[in-house]
Design an enzyme around this catalytic site. Structure first.
Site, short mmCIF file in Angstrom:
data_model
loop_
_atom_site.label_atom_id
_atom_site.label_comp_id
_atom_site.label_asym_id
_atom_site.label_seq_id
_atom_site.Cartn_x
_atom_site.Cartn_y
_atom_site.Cartn_z
N ARG A 1 14.70 -11.76 21.80
CA ARG A 1 14.30 -10.34 21.99
C ARG A 1 13.05 -10.21 21.17
O ARG A 1 13.26 -10.52 20.07
CB ARG A 1 15.15 -9.29 21.67
CG ARG A 1 14.99 -7.84 22.06
CD ARG A 1 15.70 -6.84 21.79
NE ARG A 1 15.58 -6.72 20.09
CZ ARG A 1 16.33 -5.31 19.55
NH1 ARG A 1 16.93 -4.65 20.29
NH2 ARG A 1 15.85 -5.14 18.32
N TYR B 1 11.15 1.36 15.50
CA TYR B 1 12.43 0.44 15.96
C TYR B 1 12.38 -1.10 16.26
O TYR B 1 11.54 -1.31 16.71
CB TYR B 1 13.00 1.18 17.16
CG TYR B 1 14.29 0.44 17.69
CD1 TYR B 1 15.54 0.41 17.10
CD2 TYR B 1 13.98 -0.91 18.76
CE1 TYR B 1 16.43 -0.28 17.41
CE2 TYR B 1 15.09 -1.58 19.02
CZ TYR B 1 16.37 -1.29 18.20
OH TYR B 1 17.47 -2.22 18.52
N ASP C 1 13.24 -4.27 23.74
CA ASP C 1 13.98 -3.00 24.02
C ASP C 1 12.95 -1.85 23.50
O ASP C 1 12.61 -1.85 22.61
CB ASP C 1 15.08 -3.16 22.75
CG ASP C 1 15.80 -2.07 23.02
OD1 ASP C 1 15.90 -0.85 23.51
OD2 ASP C 1 17.19 -2.05 21.94
N HIS D 1 14.02 1.14 23.75
CA HIS D 1 15.02 2.10 22.75
C HIS D 1 14.65 3.62 23.21
O HIS D 1 14.47 4.41 22.25
CB HIS D 1 14.52 2.08 21.21
CG HIS D 1 15.93 1.89 20.50
ND1 HIS D 1 16.21 3.01 19.71
CD2 HIS D 1 16.77 0.99 20.43
CE1 HIS D 1 17.57 2.77 19.18
NE2 HIS D 1 17.84 1.44 19.60
N GLU E 1 14.85 -3.22 28.19
CA GLU E 1 15.91 -2.35 27.81
C GLU E 1 15.78 -1.02 27.47
O GLU E 1 14.75 -0.71 26.85
CB GLU E 1 16.85 -3.43 26.40
CG GLU E 1 17.75 -2.52 26.06
CD GLU E 1 18.40 -3.42 25.00
OE1 GLU E 1 18.17 -4.43 24.89
OE2 GLU E 1 19.06 -2.47 24.09
N GLU F 1 23.96 0.68 26.52
CA GLU F 1 24.68 0.56 25.13
C GLU F 1 25.32 1.84 24.63
O GLU F 1 26.18 1.86 24.18
CB GLU F 1 23.65 -0.03 24.26
CG GLU F 1 22.51 0.54 23.57
CD GLU F 1 21.70 0.00 22.64
OE1 GLU F 1 21.45 -1.22 22.72
OE2 GLU F 1 21.19 0.63 21.72
N ARG G 1 24.78 -2.71 30.00
CA ARG G 1 24.84 -3.20 28.37
C ARG G 1 26.16 -2.43 27.92
O ARG G 1 26.38 -3.01 26.60
CB ARG G 1 23.65 -2.39 27.78
CG ARG G 1 22.27 -2.88 28.13
CD ARG G 1 21.46 -3.87 27.43
NE ARG G 1 21.47 -3.37 25.93
CZ ARG G 1 21.97 -4.30 24.99
NH1 ARG G 1 22.61 -5.38 25.13
NH2 ARG G 1 21.99 -3.90 23.77
N GLU H 1 24.21 -10.11 23.91
CA GLU H 1 23.34 -9.87 22.66
C GLU H 1 24.09 -10.48 21.24
O GLU H 1 25.13 -10.18 21.34
CB GLU H 1 23.06 -8.37 22.49
CG GLU H 1 22.31 -7.97 21.22
CD GLU H 1 22.04 -6.53 21.12
OE1 GLU H 1 22.95 -5.73 21.72
OE2 GLU H 1 21.21 -6.15 20.30
N TRP I 1 15.08 8.69 19.03
CA TRP I 1 14.91 7.31 18.35
C TRP I 1 15.30 6.06 19.09
O TRP I 1 16.25 6.13 19.91
CB TRP I 1 16.04 7.57 17.11
CG TRP I 1 15.75 6.30 16.23
CD1 TRP I 1 14.68 5.73 15.52
CD2 TRP I 1 16.63 5.27 16.03
NE1 TRP I 1 14.66 4.61 14.90
CE2 TRP I 1 16.15 3.93 15.18
CE3 TRP I 1 17.82 4.94 16.61
CZ2 TRP I 1 16.75 2.78 14.97
CZ3 TRP I 1 18.60 3.78 16.33
CH2 TRP I 1 17.99 2.73 15.62
O1 LIG Z 1 19.98 -3.03 21.25
C1 LIG Z 1 20.19 -2.91 20.12
O2 LIG Z 1 20.91 -3.86 19.73
C2 LIG Z 1 19.94 -1.83 19.33
O3 LIG Z 1 19.30 -0.84 20.39
C3 LIG Z 1 21.03 -1.20 18.50
O4 LIG Z 1 22.16 -1.34 18.98
C4 LIG Z 1 20.71 0.41 18.01
O5 LIG Z 1 19.65 0.31 17.44
C5 LIG Z 1 21.80 0.91 17.32
O6 LIG Z 1 22.10 0.06 16.01
MG LIG Z 2 19.30 -1.50 22.31
#
Ligand SMILES: O=C(O)[C@@H](O)[C@H](O)[C@H](O)CO
Ligand SMILES: [Mg+2]
Length: 402
Positions: A147, A159, A210, A212, A236, A262, A283, A339, A402
């Site tokens: 990534r 991020y 990602d 985010h 992602e 996630e 995810r 991951e 965020w």
């Molecule tokens: O794909 C990831 O690993 C991230 O998006 C983190 O899990 C998130 O920032 C929370 O700590």
């Molecule tokens: Mg993520």
């Protein structure tokens, strides 16, 4: 096999983890992860105050019934706190069942579909050159999937970019820190990043990114399209997914594969995304999605629609989740990728485990159960420390994702 005791262990060997330990009258014990980054004590209290009193005396082998008891019995279903607590109970009970059978967990799920689990690592840098260097370092370590995230010119922080290259910890303060965000600056930057990264790393490495949750569907569609020449493995969390149909627009415009989930806590968060084939990878992982019992249902639904798993594996999940997830990954027919962010040495010491990394792949162990334990004496040396994830604002001050 009766449950005789259950208790919650909160520790912070570098970051906070919540662990549930269940004991039975036959001397078998199991542990489950209950970590919800930034809201840890809510889950600890949900377990201690509301679930553990109901658990004592139940038959530990009745996993399905216990799952349904807590899911239906709460009346207020789903949600991250409740589903994380339920996941911990579920994981601990599967650990016990596998130990009782004398088998590694993957055997109870149906046996192995593969000998090893492909993982992706996190490469990040302050600018494009720095990120390219980080990607190449991962390649040297044998990773086949990487990534890539980079600092964005004109934004002080963003991020996925950290000073410590190996141990990125986004929950970085005892009150939320603030980041500044500009979609325009970001969208101008990312295609340049991937042009350089793809050129440097060659065609054989899977590249991931990602977003985010920071774009709108039409912005994500544009990004997906611009990234097509660089053949990403996935893009992602392109947008927030409260509105699942929002992914339709992205899908109509780009062949860049999409991953999300996630932050989901149940099958109902991804039902439309999966059944309309709006995504390629789901995810959601064990700890935030109700455990093995519920993730099996998500994976089965996903398989029907050509969606593969891509379990969350950030350090905000404890080694207990990672261990159990690797058994799941080794079994699940529609596996995509896992991951993998490395835990700190202190975390690995508190949670002895039998999984291991070698040249781009993780391997689950063969000991009965999910293969992860907790050293409670050591855990007691690392008391809870309040920690929050950052918040994000636009340049005019508007609170953003965020
Ligand atoms: O794909 C990831 O690993 C991230 O998006 C983190 O899990 C998130 O920032 C929370 O700590
Ligand atoms: Mg993520």
């Amino acid at each position: 096999m009766k449950i005789t005791s259950a208790r919650v262990i909160v520790c912070s060997p570098g970051r906070n983890f919540v662990t549930l330990k269940i004991e039975t009258d036959q001397g078998l014990t199991g542990i489950g992860d209950a970590t919800l980054n930034g809201r840890e004590l809510a889950v600890a209290s949900y377990l201690t105050e509301h679930m553990i009193p109901c658990l004592i005396g139940k038959d530990a082998s009745q996993i399905e019934d216990i799952w349904q008891f807590f899911y239906r019995g709460a009346y207020w279903r789903r949600g991250p706190v409740g589903m994380t607590a339920l996941a911990a109970v579920d994981m601990a009970l599967w650990d016990i069942k596998a130990k009782a059978a004398g088998m590694p967990l993957y055997q109870l799920l149906g046996g192995r579909s593969r000998s090893k689990v492909m993982v992706y690592g996190h490469a990040n840098g302050k600018d494009i050159d720095d990120t390219v260097e980080a990607v190449l370092r991962y390649k040297e370590q044998g990773y086949v999937a990487i990534r890539a995230q980079s600092g964005v010119p004109g934004l002080a922080s963003t991020y996925g970019v950290s000073k410590d290259k190996l141990f990125y910890e986004p929950a970085d303060a005892d009150l939320p820190t603030e980041n500044l965000w500009s979609t325009t600056k970001y969208l101008n930057h990312v295609p340049k990043l991937f042009a350089k990264v793809r050129d440097a790393v060659g065609d054989d490495i899977h590249l991931l990114h990602d977003v985010h949750h920071r774009l709108t569907p039409i912005e994500a569609a544009r990004l997906g399209k611009e990234l097509e020449p660089f053949k990403l493995f996935w893009l992602e969390d392109a947008v927030t997914a409260e509105l699942q149909e929002g992914f339709r627009l992205i899908r109509q415009h780009t062949t860049t594969p999409l991953a999300v989930g996630e932050v989901f806590s149940s099958i109902y968060d991804c039902q439309q995304l999966i059944s309309e084939q709006l995504i390629d990878y789901i995810r959601t992982t064990l700890v935030h999605g109700g455990g093995i019992t519920h993730l099996r249902r998500i994976a089965a639904l996903a398989e029907l629609y050509h969606v593969r798993t891509g379990f969350h594996g950030a350090t905000d999940l404890s080694p207990v989740t990672m261990g159990a997830a690797l058994h799941f990954d080794s079994w699940v027919p529609n596996f995509g990728i896992q991951e993998y962010m490395r835990h700190t040495e202190a975390t690995d010491e508190v949670f002895p485990h039998d999984y291991h990394f070698n040249a781009g792949f993780l391997y689950c162990g063969e000991t009965p159960g999910h293969g992860v334990t907790i050293d409670e004496k050591l855990a007691a040396k690392y008391p809870y420390q309040r920690a929050y994830l950052p918040v994000n604002r636009l340049e005019d001050g508007t609170l953003f994702n965020w």
